[in-house]
Design a protein around this motif. Structure first.
Motif, PDB file in Angstrom:
ATOM      1  N   ASP B   3       0.943  -1.189  -0.102  1.00  0.00           N
ATOM      2  CA  ASP B   3       0.041  -0.101  -0.194  1.00  0.00           C
ATOM      3  C   ASP B   3       0.888   1.110  -0.031  1.00  0.00           C
ATOM      4  OD1 ASP B   3      -2.283   1.129   0.009  1.00  0.00           O
ATOM      5  OD2 ASP B   3      -2.573   1.560   1.990  1.00  0.00           O
ATOM      6  N   PHE B   4       0.714   2.081  -0.788  1.00  0.00           N
ATOM      7  CA  PHE B   4       1.349   3.299  -0.848  1.00  0.00           C
ATOM      8  C   PHE B   4       0.519   4.828  -0.895  1.00  0.00           C
ATOM      9  CE2 PHE B   4       0.429   1.403  -4.640  1.00  0.00           C
ATOM     10  CZ  PHE B   4      -0.236   2.507  -5.588  1.00  0.00           C
ATOM     11  N   GLU B   5       1.118   5.649  -0.601  1.00  0.00           N
ATOM     12  CA  GLU B   5       0.601   7.094  -0.531  1.00  0.00           C
ATOM     13  C   GLU B   5       1.060   7.889  -1.898  1.00  0.00           C
ATOM     14  OE1 GLU B   5       0.474  11.177   1.899  1.00  0.00           O
ATOM     15  OE2 GLU B   5       1.334   9.322   2.863  1.00  0.00           O
ATOM     16  N   ILE B   6       0.426   8.300  -2.636  1.00  0.00           N
ATOM     17  CA  ILE B   6       1.044   9.355  -3.807  1.00  0.00           C
ATOM     18  C   ILE B   6       0.946  10.593  -3.469  1.00  0.00           C
ATOM     19  CG2 ILE B   6       0.712   9.864  -6.243  1.00  0.00           C
ATOM     20  CD1 ILE B   6      -0.513   7.015  -6.903  1.00  0.00           C
ATOM     21  N   SER B   8       1.470  14.705  -5.105  1.00  0.00           N
ATOM     22  CA  SER B   8       1.438  14.884  -6.656  1.00  0.00           C
ATOM     23  C   SER B   8       1.984  16.508  -6.853  1.00  0.00           C
ATOM     24  CB  SER B   8       0.289  14.808  -7.256  1.00  0.00           C
ATOM     25  OG  SER B   8      -0.216  13.428  -7.324  1.00  0.00           O
ATOM     26  N   ALA B  31       6.231   7.561 -12.676  1.00  0.00           N
ATOM     27  CA  ALA B  31       6.170   8.372 -14.142  1.00  0.00           C
ATOM     28  C   ALA B  31       5.023   7.753 -14.837  1.00  0.00           C
ATOM     29  CB  ALA B  31       7.429   8.211 -14.753  1.00  0.00           C
ATOM     30  N   ASN B  52       4.586  11.695  -7.412  1.00  0.00           N
ATOM     31  CA  ASN B  52       4.094  11.306  -8.648  1.00  0.00           C
ATOM     32  C   ASN B  52       4.482  12.302  -9.696  1.00  0.00           C
ATOM     33  OD1 ASN B  52       2.072  10.839 -10.598  1.00  0.00           O
ATOM     34  ND2 ASN B  52       0.299  11.929  -9.563  1.00  0.00           N
ATOM     35  N   ALA B  54       3.922  12.589 -12.866  1.00  0.00           N
ATOM     36  CA  ALA B  54       2.951  12.799 -13.870  1.00  0.00           C
ATOM     37  C   ALA B  54       1.888  14.131 -14.088  1.00  0.00           C
ATOM     38  CB  ALA B  54       1.778  11.425 -13.973  1.00  0.00           C
ATOM     39  N   GLN B  55       1.951  14.818 -12.788  1.00  0.00           N
ATOM     40  CA  GLN B  55       1.251  16.042 -12.821  1.00  0.00           C
ATOM     41  C   GLN B  55       2.188  17.317 -12.755  1.00  0.00           C
ATOM     42  OE1 GLN B  55      -2.124  16.213 -10.055  1.00  0.00           O
ATOM     43  NE2 GLN B  55      -2.401  13.856 -10.631  1.00  0.00           N
TER      44      GLN B  55
END
Lengths: 178, 294
Positions: B3-6, B8, B31, B52, B54-55
């Motif tokens: 389990d993880f926390e992203i 951004s 990515a 993250n 990607a943003q």
């Protein structure tokens, strides 16, 4: 939001908003939520299938801003602000089938049906891809994909029933009908 | 399943703050996620944070730009962007071919060039092409400093790069073809057990530039899946200089292939034996020099 030490282990929820089949939607999700689970479990759209869950089979394919992606390998958080189309969004508002779905039916390109939503969206994505190519091009000749291009495009969609020939026939049909 | 926390960040500045904040915490960069999520599903890591990328809004980080001396490709450029780029298609066919042979349409639409490099897989298709092109990596440190590293030096071993914890891969630079080069013989050969979604048994990237007299003036050749990291086969490249591509004898081809195979130290695994990998590598190396006279 945080209620003292008791909840410290609770992961914070993130609010995202995006367009799902043309409608603006919002959701409060754990940041680790996968797009496939959000679509199926929160929005109850069960047309998107999960099979291998590792990006091999393509049954979870959805369109992200008109481009096919595997929703099983896509963090829902990155759908924020984007347009997502699932198989439910392909069908027109009066309930009639999209031309891609129609071509699949006409060509008998679906048997057990498990891969079909992914295949239909991948073909729709190919249609959008060529539309974009033809719009951006300077010369006037219209580009259309041949069977080889279609096969290459659909390499991420596995089908264990049809043997692919009818799927490619259907794609060819749907793409020529522009 | 981990389990993880992203987290951004939206700009490079915010990205630096997030990296600093993570400090000694267990974190990874996200990515395109096509590799990362598969990896995390198979193991359990405690308290994992994912930063993250990607943003992050930064046009140099996410796009392709032509510079004076070559091409700059942002680390977050997708593989599909590489496939569609006309300059890459025309000037660096090896990169075009390696990108379009990677996985599937769905994966190419989200997977990134930076992810392919930082995963540091010995069989990374796009990475192999970049090594043959003598590409460099521009690395950004959280204090704003940058450094350029040749892509060959970037790989330390399987899944190991020389990226420090406070650094992120920002752009990739590909030097322009030589001004005197009038033709490029360039391509990517991938040997696998099937055509789609395949991890190479062995791969070979080549980019050979010739002048107007058809003499080879520069050659780049890299091999993948044949040693712990992708290797640039320097002596084989030097061997080709001043030779004429259309006029190479069988014995020269053999000598060339021997020069390539020296760099291979393959392993036996479920996809192929070490012996098979070397044999295939020898033969595909020779095939690079099979050019039809035109």
């Amino acid at each position: 939001m945080m209620k003292g030490n008791r909840n410290r282990k609770e992961k914070q929820l993130v609010r995202i908003s995006f367009s799902l089949n043309g409608q603006k939607v919002e959701a409060e999700i754990k940041s680790s939520t996968i797009l496939l689970d959000l679509i199926r479990d929160v929005f109850s759209l069960k047309g998107t299938k999960g099979a291998c869950r590792e990006g091999e089979c393509g049954s979870c394919t959805v369109l992200l801003n008109d481009v096919p992606v595997n929703s099983c390998l896509f963090p829902a958080i990155n759908a924020n602000g984007k347009n997502i189309t699932t198989i439910e969004g392909l069908t027109k508002s009066d309930g009639s089938l999209d031309e891609v779905q129609e071509a699949i039916v006409q060509n008998g390109a679906s048997q057990c049906g498990f891969c079909t939503s992914g295949v239909a969206l991948a073909i729709k994505g190919l249609k959008y891809h060529y539309k974009k190519l033809n719009n951006s091009k300077k010369i006037n000749a219209v580009l259309t994909p041949n069977r080889k291009d279609i096969k290459k495009w659909l390499e991420g969609n596995l089908c264990r029933c049809t043997g692919y020939v009818k799927i490619i026939d259907a794609a060819e049909k749907a793409l020529i009908n522009e | 399943m981990t389990d993880f926390e992203i987290i951004s960040p939206a700009t490079i500045k915010e990205l630096f703050i997030v990296i600093k904040k993570c400090g000694k915490d267990n974190f990874r960069f996200g990515a395109g996620y096509t590799d990362l999520l598969n990896e995390l599903r198979k193991k359990t890591e405690p308290e994992l944070k994912i930063i993250n990328l990607a943003q992050v809004k930064d046009s140099q980080f996410t796009g392709i730009k032509t510079g004076i001396r070559g091409l700059w490709i942002g680390a977050m450029t997708t593989i599909q962007q590489l496939v569609s780029n006309q300059i890459i298609n025309r000037e660096f066919p090896v990169l075009h071919q390696s990108a379009s042979s990677l996985a599937s349409t769905q994966v190419r639409n989200v997977a990134t060039i930076g992810g392919n490099i930082c995963t540091a897989s010995p069989s990374g298709d796009v990475s192999c092409a970049l090594v043959s092109l003598n590409a460099s990596c521009e690395i950004l440190r959280v204090d704003g400093r940058t450094r350029m590293i040749s892509i060959q030096d970037f790989f330390l071993g399987p899944r190991k790069t020389l990226l420090n914890r406070d650094e992120v891969l920002y752009r990739i630079f590909i030097p322009q073809n030589k001004p005197t080069s009038v033709s490029v013989h360039s391509g990517f050969i991938k040997v696998g057990t099937r055509q789609s979604m395949e991890c190479s048994v062995v791969s070979l990237a080549f980019h050979i530039q010739s002048d107007k007299k058809s003499k080879i003036i520069k050659a780049g050749l890299a091999i993948g899946a044949a040693s712990p990291t992708i290797r640039f086969t320097e002596s084989a490249c030097n061997f080709l200089i001043d030779k004429t591509l259309k006029n190479i004898s069988e014995s020269i081809k053999d000598e060339f292939a021997e020069n390539v195979v020296v760099y291979a130290s393959p392993i036996s695994d479920l996809r192929a034996s070490a012996w098979y990998r070397k044999e295939v590598l020898y033969n595909i190396s020779k095939s690079v020099l099979e050019v039809n006279p035109s």
